[in-house]
Design a protein around this motif. Sequence first.
Motif, short mmCIF file in Angstrom:
data_model
loop_
_atom_site.label_atom_id
_atom_site.label_comp_id
_atom_site.label_asym_id
_atom_site.label_seq_id
_atom_site.Cartn_x
_atom_site.Cartn_y
_atom_site.Cartn_z
N SER A 105 15.45 1.13 -17.36
CA SER A 105 15.16 2.37 -16.68
C SER A 105 14.76 3.10 -18.08
O SER A 105 15.20 2.85 -19.46
CB SER A 105 16.41 3.15 -16.32
OG SER A 105 17.44 3.12 -17.47
N ASN A 154 19.19 -2.19 -2.57
CA ASN A 154 18.27 -3.57 -2.28
C ASN A 154 18.37 -4.56 -3.24
O ASN A 154 18.16 -5.75 -2.93
CB ASN A 154 16.73 -2.79 -2.31
CG ASN A 154 16.60 -1.93 -1.16
OD1 ASN A 154 17.20 -1.89 -0.07
ND2 ASN A 154 16.06 -0.66 -1.76
N LYS A 155 18.54 -4.19 -4.55
CA LYS A 155 18.60 -5.36 -5.64
C LYS A 155 20.07 -4.80 -6.49
O LYS A 155 19.87 -4.43 -7.41
CB LYS A 155 17.51 -5.26 -6.43
CG LYS A 155 16.35 -5.95 -5.74
CD LYS A 155 15.17 -5.84 -6.60
CE LYS A 155 13.83 -6.67 -5.92
NZ LYS A 155 12.99 -6.60 -7.05
N VAL A 183 16.05 -5.43 -15.72
CA VAL A 183 15.77 -4.23 -15.09
C VAL A 183 15.78 -3.17 -15.95
O VAL A 183 16.78 -3.23 -17.05
CB VAL A 183 16.73 -3.65 -14.02
CG1 VAL A 183 16.12 -2.33 -13.28
CG2 VAL A 183 16.93 -4.87 -12.73
N PHE A 210 18.11 2.07 -6.24
CA PHE A 210 17.73 0.49 -6.62
C PHE A 210 18.67 -0.51 -6.24
O PHE A 210 18.47 -1.59 -5.44
CB PHE A 210 17.26 0.34 -8.22
CG PHE A 210 16.85 -0.80 -8.50
CD1 PHE A 210 15.51 -1.19 -8.59
CD2 PHE A 210 17.87 -1.79 -8.75
CE1 PHE A 210 15.11 -2.39 -8.76
CE2 PHE A 210 17.39 -3.18 -9.44
CZ PHE A 210 15.92 -3.46 -9.21
N HIS A 211 20.06 -0.30 -6.44
CA HIS A 211 21.17 -1.17 -6.35
C HIS A 211 21.40 -1.49 -4.83
O HIS A 211 21.69 -2.66 -4.51
CB HIS A 211 22.24 -0.46 -7.02
CG HIS A 211 23.60 -1.25 -6.79
ND1 HIS A 211 23.88 -2.50 -7.51
CD2 HIS A 211 24.78 -1.31 -6.06
CE1 HIS A 211 24.85 -2.99 -7.29
NE2 HIS A 211 25.64 -2.19 -6.36
N ILE A 270 12.89 1.00 -13.41
CA ILE A 270 13.19 2.33 -12.90
C ILE A 270 12.90 3.30 -13.66
O ILE A 270 13.24 3.55 -15.03
CB ILE A 270 14.78 2.41 -12.59
CG1 ILE A 270 15.43 1.12 -11.57
CG2 ILE A 270 15.27 3.75 -12.16
CD1 ILE A 270 16.87 1.02 -11.70
N ASP A 315 12.11 -5.62 -13.20
CA ASP A 315 12.04 -4.59 -12.13
C ASP A 315 11.90 -3.29 -13.27
O ASP A 315 12.82 -3.39 -14.31
CB ASP A 315 13.07 -4.22 -11.23
CG ASP A 315 12.73 -5.44 -10.34
OD1 ASP A 315 11.83 -4.91 -9.42
OD2 ASP A 315 13.42 -6.17 -10.19
#
Length: 87
Positions: A31, A67-68, A29, A64-65, A47, A45
């Motif tokens: 960001s 859900n994942k 992920v 985000f955290h 962010i 993913d």
Amino acid sequence: MANRILLVGGGIETVAGLKSLRKLGLEIVVSDADQNAPAKPFVDDFIRASTYQTEETIKAVQAFHKNKPINGVMSIAVDVPKTVAAV
């Protein structure tokens, strides 16, 4: 459950490092404030949050955290120790 790592910052310098993390079997992920960050095509993913705005990043990562779940956080070639430590 996936082993998922957050990289704060998605600049071009991050790409080589995230490819190494991928070889370890991690979900990646990133960001970054730039919706077109160079690392974005190589991650699972994304962010959208400024790496230099710690509170903005924290809020986005918390959402985000939920859900994942994220198992770790780091940066590669980005000078954002305050953001990484806070997340």
